[in-house]
Design a protein around this motif. Structure first.
Motif, short mmCIF file in Angstrom:
data_model
loop_
_atom_site.label_atom_id
_atom_site.label_comp_id
_atom_site.label_asym_id
_atom_site.label_seq_id
_atom_site.Cartn_x
_atom_site.Cartn_y
_atom_site.Cartn_z
N ALA A 43 8.88 -8.44 -23.98
CA ALA A 43 7.52 -9.44 -24.41
C ALA A 43 6.37 -8.49 -24.24
O ALA A 43 6.57 -7.22 -23.71
CB ALA A 43 7.36 -10.50 -23.36
N LEU A 89 7.48 -11.97 -32.13
CA LEU A 89 7.10 -12.32 -30.85
C LEU A 89 8.05 -13.46 -30.69
O LEU A 89 8.52 -14.19 -31.36
CB LEU A 89 5.50 -12.99 -30.84
CG LEU A 89 4.71 -11.95 -31.08
CD1 LEU A 89 3.14 -12.61 -31.22
CD2 LEU A 89 4.31 -10.63 -30.25
N ASN A 90 7.87 -13.67 -29.16
CA ASN A 90 8.83 -14.82 -28.86
C ASN A 90 8.45 -16.04 -28.95
O ASN A 90 8.95 -17.16 -28.61
CB ASN A 90 8.99 -14.66 -27.41
CG ASN A 90 7.98 -14.54 -26.35
OD1 ASN A 90 6.77 -14.79 -26.69
ND2 ASN A 90 8.23 -14.19 -25.20
N THR A 91 6.85 -16.19 -29.45
CA THR A 91 6.48 -17.57 -29.75
C THR A 91 6.74 -17.87 -31.08
O THR A 91 5.95 -18.98 -31.64
CB THR A 91 4.96 -17.48 -29.17
OG1 THR A 91 4.36 -16.49 -29.98
CG2 THR A 91 4.81 -17.80 -27.89
N THR A 117 5.54 -13.22 -19.45
CA THR A 117 6.29 -14.61 -19.73
C THR A 117 5.76 -15.61 -18.51
O THR A 117 5.83 -15.29 -17.65
CB THR A 117 7.38 -14.45 -19.75
OG1 THR A 117 8.05 -13.50 -20.79
CG2 THR A 117 8.30 -15.59 -19.97
N ASN A 124 14.64 -6.62 -27.07
CA ASN A 124 13.52 -7.41 -26.87
C ASN A 124 12.74 -7.01 -25.39
O ASN A 124 13.22 -6.43 -24.97
CB ASN A 124 14.04 -8.91 -26.29
CG ASN A 124 14.73 -9.76 -27.69
OD1 ASN A 124 14.33 -9.31 -28.77
ND2 ASN A 124 15.51 -10.45 -27.41
N GLU A 184 12.81 -8.77 -21.03
CA GLU A 184 13.53 -9.90 -21.75
C GLU A 184 15.10 -9.31 -22.32
O GLU A 184 14.95 -8.31 -22.07
CB GLU A 184 13.07 -10.26 -23.28
CG GLU A 184 11.65 -11.07 -22.88
CD GLU A 184 11.00 -11.35 -24.34
OE1 GLU A 184 10.14 -12.49 -24.25
OE2 GLU A 184 11.05 -10.78 -25.25
N TYR A 191 7.55 -9.09 -18.19
CA TYR A 191 7.56 -8.67 -19.81
C TYR A 191 9.04 -8.36 -19.85
O TYR A 191 9.42 -8.15 -21.30
CB TYR A 191 6.88 -7.27 -19.96
CG TYR A 191 5.24 -7.48 -19.85
CD1 TYR A 191 4.54 -7.84 -20.61
CD2 TYR A 191 4.86 -7.17 -18.50
CE1 TYR A 191 3.28 -8.05 -20.36
CE2 TYR A 191 3.57 -7.20 -18.07
CZ TYR A 191 2.71 -7.64 -19.09
OH TYR A 191 1.28 -7.55 -18.82
N GLY A 198 13.11 -14.14 -27.52
CA GLY A 198 12.47 -13.01 -27.24
C GLY A 198 11.45 -12.34 -27.96
O GLY A 198 11.38 -12.74 -29.37
N THR A 199 10.57 -11.50 -27.73
CA THR A 199 9.68 -10.50 -28.55
C THR A 199 10.70 -9.43 -29.09
O THR A 199 10.78 -8.47 -28.28
CB THR A 199 8.57 -10.18 -27.79
OG1 THR A 199 7.89 -11.33 -27.46
CG2 THR A 199 7.48 -9.38 -28.69
#
Lengths: 589, 462
Positions: free
Chosen positions: A403, A347-349, A407, A401, A428, A426, A379-380
């Motif tokens: 999301a 994930l992007n986090t 975002t 990517n 990316e 979403y 990016g996810t």
């Protein structure tokens, strides 16, 4: 020890601070992380980008559809894959693309045949492959050893096997799902063919996601409705089907051995898969990337059963023993030490994770050390591949990517035309990371605007040499958007060698074989297996970038049953087919 | 005029020299490699607040369909800042409300101000670090270190989180320095010992890692993680049997409470809104704190009466206490909101089973299966309903249908075997029990049934 600063200097520093209007000092700890907005400013026009978008030039017209998105139906968000397949065995790779608009839709999967002129012609009608459904993943493999690649499709609550009976350029695929014994009424995602029992017939592993309820209400941190994550549901088992050998040499028969093999003892939210020998015993193991749950590494016990050892071997979690949202999988030897390493998108986090193999069979998260976390933007990631795009002798990384949660902040504006507004938060951008030869990666995405500039909800990434020019190209699938094909025109490309490893007794490419090319004291290792990335099937040929080398000294192949032989050196820049039995035996297996 | 120009130039040059000296002066600019440079902050002790907050506005309430409860909390905290812009508590509170709801940009803006107004307040540095961690790890680490220095070991969390983050970002030398400093004061801290074990493992010293990790096993929150690393260390040492044993013990450990962290807890105490209520109810249900679960779920149904999930959570909690009437009412509400919800039907069906209303249960499960054909648990409960009506063949059929969907679910196999036994089909039952045992090799009831059938089959037929 506390250090003192001269008061005069302090005053000067204060002056500087007020002049610059700086905020806090930036400690130099080698960790960078940039906002996507900053990354926009970094988009430069590199005069020598590696990739060019040739989708329109080659007439590849495919628009992915998900139907209505108002219900936050998770299978739509997870996307669909694609396959690189030479269905008519003419040496030109064709493309099969999946739709996800549901069984009642008139949007159907599409097969595109590549012609001698390099154009793609839609040959879906009457091919047998033009089916509707919530189609997710695709695997390619010759299940009856008739030299024609067959196709397995995974679906939301299903899987279908299509036997290739094409004669010449006219595609003809027959749905043999029922008669073959393939039954997977679960949410299938990635799938891969492997010969785990060494009987010469390709077995099948289907990774399943979660026991999904489409009425489950999930929300973001502000309590606004959002797609659910995997932890809202129970995970599913990964299914293993043993190929019992084709009846009359034609009709394939499979047996569900999930329970007997031991794969049913653990469940997960499976998304990605890679089948290779992970512990060095020359038997094919199965690695499954689970979303939000620990990954599974099923080690082949050589008796038809498997034992799960991802945690012990270091692949279940990240460095801090935490589970992450694991999606796409690729492997490759990033630092040339002769052992393949594993890369999984997240994930992007989170950060995408690179696990370095050392010693054989043990993996360690080296994400920060190898620069994988120092990208221009986050990016996810879903589809991913390690491939030597500039053929300089080191493996680069590509990832696509999109999301899975909206975002926050500004939504990107450079999205594919026609992409519904629903998807914009979403969207990316994709990324490419180049390798310095020691496994240290640098993000070169801004140098490749064709591949990386547009933001979309990308899912599948297929890598291979579509135009047979010795360079690795890419095909990207996206949710509710057109698929895009990128040809590699890198001007500073090195030499290459592309090897097809064939077992003539089996009439097919030897999935699971490991090829090592030696040049002086350097060795380049590849595993023959098109089933990686996310929901996709890639080029079954092994591509080696060789840098400035003009010839290689030796090629050795460890065939899937352990039999190893060596072949003499050859000049670089050619496509080579190596047949089992034509080399000099090194190991009887 | 010419003189004043000369003086101006001379002063300018002097200023440039001073500034250059300030930049290149070794004591102020060069940092030892094992230390994080501190954040650039005003010297609060002299009252030099050079960044005035008087002109900085608090962030606007995010307009994007924010949950009304979160918006209220945000507005209320924001109003406190408007009333007193020099209050670090007010900025900190809005920061915490934002951070608790993952509004990171708003949170970092607020904590920035709180830090400027009260630079020696460890919690604001800590919170700013948390708000920045995903977007600017470099700054985040600087503030984390500042927080650790300010707390000086009480609470321990800032220093230990800093050490863990440094390990995560592969700054092993720096992590080692901080860890040594920490262990000098608190040698038996479980979280620090876990970090020590992890660090040693990452450096390849497996034996020392195992020793440190064994010491950390005394502390519950880290037990599972410690065992996971130990299993890897044993495997790397070539002891596969020990690795397998330690891994198996790690697998048996469920979720544990997190390490104590008063700063984090203070942030989390600001959580509100539907999502928070539902997850709190869920957590309480998982921990079998049913009274708490009812409290959270009731609050959710009052604040969000159209939330199907809130009613389902309330029904589940009532069901746990066997309050069948209340559970049924809650599930009815859920079904009224979403009439085609297989989940709500499934739950309501459980009420019918408890009430021995098997026919009603059967109807609901059949409907749920029609809506979600891969609903394996519905097949299981349909089997129970059929058996409840003494229709054992019907129960067997339901479970067999479920097994076709998911052949690898222990509960389906076990229940099917049980009904086959009741239908006087011991051989078939034995097959299913054996399959069930493969799925759950630890299941004693399965082992007992297998033994029972074997004894039964061994007896000569009269």
């Amino acid at each position: 020890m506390r250090r003192h600063t001269h008061p005069f200097l302090l005053l000067s520093l204060l002056c500087l601070s007020s002049l610059c209007a700086c905020s806090d000092a930036e400690p130099n700890v080698g960790v960078t992380d940039k906002n996507p907005k900053d990354a926009d400013k970094e988009q430069v026009q590199n005069p020598n980008p590696w990739f060019k978008d040739v989708t329109a030039d080659v007439n590849l017209k495919f628009n992915h559809h998900t139907n209505s998105v108002s219900k936050y139906f998770l299978p739509q968000m997870m996307g669909s894959g694609a396959a690189m397949i030479d269905f008519d065995s003419d040496g030109l790779y064709d493309i099969y693309l999946l739709q996800n608009a549901g069984p009642k839709s008139n949007r159907k999967n599409q097969l595109f045949r590549q012609t001698n002129s390099g154009q793609f012609v839609n040959v879906s009608e009457n091919s047998g492959l033009d089916i509707a459904g919530h189609n997710t993943g695709v695997a390619v493999g010759d299940v009856n050893n008739d030299s024609r690649p067959d196709i397995l499709i995974t679906q939301y609550t299903g899987a279908r096997l299509f036997l290739n009976q094409s004669e010449g350029a006219i595609p003809s695929f027959v749905d043999v799902t029922e008669s073959s014994g393939i039954r997977n009424p679960l949410w299938g995602t990635s799938a891969s063919f492997l010969d785990y029992d060494r009987d010469g017939f390709l077995d099948l592993v289907i990774v399943n996601y979660v026991d999904y309820y489409d009425d489950r209400w999930c929300s973001d941190s502000s309590s606004k409705r959002e797609f659910c994550g995997p932890t809202a549901f129970q995970g599913r088992v990964t299914k293993l089907f043993r190929n019992l050998a084709a009846k009359n040499g034609v009709t394939p028969r499979f047996q569900d051995v999930t329970l007997a093999s031991g794969l049913s003892v653990k469940r997960g939210a499976g998304l990605g898969v890679y089948c290779a020998d992970f512990n060095g015993d020359q038997y094919i193991d199965i690695f499954v990337a689970n979303d939000g749950m620990e990954n599974h590494l099923w080690i082949n016990r050589k008796d038809g059963t498997f034992i799960e050892q991802a945690a012990q071997r270091g692949l279940a979690y990240n460095r801090m023993s935490k589970t992450e949202g694991d999606m796409g999988v690729t492997i490759g030897d990033v630092d040339g030490d002769g052992l393949f390493d594993v890369f999984v998108t997240h994930l992007n986090t989170e950060t995408h994770t690179l696990w370095k193999q050392r010693p054989r069979g043990i993996f360690q998260d080296v994400t920060s050390t190898f620069g994988v976390s120092q990208t221009k933007w986050r990016g996810t990631g879903f589809g991913t591949a390690m491939s030597d795009f500039d053929a300089n002798g080191t493996l680069d990384l590509a990832l696509v990517n999109g999301a899975v949660l909206r975002t926050k902040g500004d939504t990107p504006t450079n999205v594919p035309s026609g992409l519904a507004k629903f998807w914009h938060p979403y969207a990316e951008r994709n990324q490419i990371l180049t390798n310095d030869g020691n496994g240290r990666f640098t993000d070169v995405s801004p140098d490749n605007p064709a591949f990386s500039k547009q933001a979309a909800v990308s899912r599948g990434l297929v890598v291979g040499d579509f135009n047979n020019d010795g360079a690795q190209d890419m095909l990207v699938t996206r949710v509710d958007s057109p698929a895009s094909l990128y040809y590699n025109y890198a001007k500073t490309r090195g030499s290459f060698l592309t090897i097809t490893a064939v077992d003539p007794k089996l009439n097919r490419v030897a999935y699971g074989a490991e090829i090592v090319v030696r040049v002086g004291d350097k060795s380049f290792r590849r595993v023959v297996n098109p089933g990686y990335s996310y929901l996709c099937s890639n080029d079954p040929r092994a591509h080696f970038g060789l840098g400035k080398v003009e010839s290689v000294d030796q090629i050795s192949i460890a065939w899937p049953d352990g039999y190893t032989e060596k072949f003499p050196g050859v000049r670089a820049n050619q496509f080579l087919t190596l047949e089992r039995g034509n080399g000099e035996q090194l190991n009887a297996g | 005029m010419k003189n004043s120009a000369t003086i101006f130039v001379a002063l300018s040059l002097l200023a440039i020299i001073v500034i250059s000296l300030a930049i290149f002066w070794p004591e102020s600019s060069s940092k030892p490699s094992d230390q994080l440079p501190a954040p650039n902050l005003p010297d609060d002790s002299k009252g030099n607040s050079f960044h005035s907050t008087a002109t900085i506005n608090p962030p606007e309430t995010p307009s994007n369909n924010l949950d009304f409860a979160i918006a209220q909390a945000f507005d209320s905290a924001r109003a406190k800042i408007i009333r007193n812009r020099q209050s670090h508590e007010a900025w900190g509170e809005l920061g915490m409300v934002s951070l608790a709801h993952e509004l990171y940009e708003e949170a970092s803006l607020c904590f920035d101000q709180a830090v400027r107004l009260k630079p020696n307040m460890a919690i604001w540095h800590y919170c700013l670090a948390m708000a920045l961690m995903d977007r600017n790890q470099t700054r985040a680490l600087g503030h984390l270190e500042k927080s650790a220095n300010l707390t000086n070991g009480s609470p321990t969390a800032p220093h230990l989180v800093l050490i863990e983050k440094l390990i995560e970002f592969d700054k092993l030398d720096l992590a080692q320095t901080h860890l040594n400093k920490f262990l000098q004061k608190q040698a038996k801290d479980g979280r620090a010992l876990l970090a020590k074990g992890r660090l040693l493992y990452l450096r390849g010293d497996d034996r020392a890692a195992i020793t440190a990790l064994e010491q950390s096993l005394l502390h519950a929150p880290g037990r599972r993680h410690a065992r996971l690393i130990m299993a890897r260390a044993y495997l790397r040492l070539g002891n596969e049997a020990m690795s397998q044993k330690v891994q198996a013990s790690a697998d048996r450990i469920g979720l544990s409470h997190p390490w104590p962290d008063p700063f984090r807890e203070r942030v989390l105490s600001h959580r509100t809104g539907l999502k928070h209520l539902l997850s709190s109810a869920d957590l309480a249900l998982n921990l079998r704190h049913t009274g708490k679960a009812i409290k959270f779920a009731k609050k959710a149904t009052r604040g969000y009466p159209k939330s199907q999930d809130a009613w389902i959570k309330l029904g589940r909690a009532h069901l746990r206490l066997r309050n069948l009437r209340d559970a049924a009412t809650a599930f009815d509400k859920a079904m009224a909101i979403s009439p085609e919800s297989p989940d709500a039907m499934f739950r309501k069906g459980i009420v019918h089973i408890h009430a021995r209303e098997f026919k009603k249960g059967e109807q609901l499960y059949r409907k749920a299966i029609a809506l979600k054909p891969d609903f394996t648990m519905a097949y299981l409960n349909l089997g129970l309903c059929m058996a409840g009506q003494n229709d054992i063949p019907g129960a067997i059929k339901a479970l067999q249908d479920g097994i076709l969907i998911d052949p690898d679910l222990f509960a389906l196999r076990f229940r099917l075997a049980d009904y086959l036994l009741r239908a006087k089909l011991p051989n078939k039952a034995l097959v299913q029990f054996k399959e069930a045992l493969k799925l759950n090799p630890q299941s004693q009831p399965t082992k007992d049934r297998i033994a029972q059938i074997k004894r039964m089959l061994a007896k000569p037929i009269p």
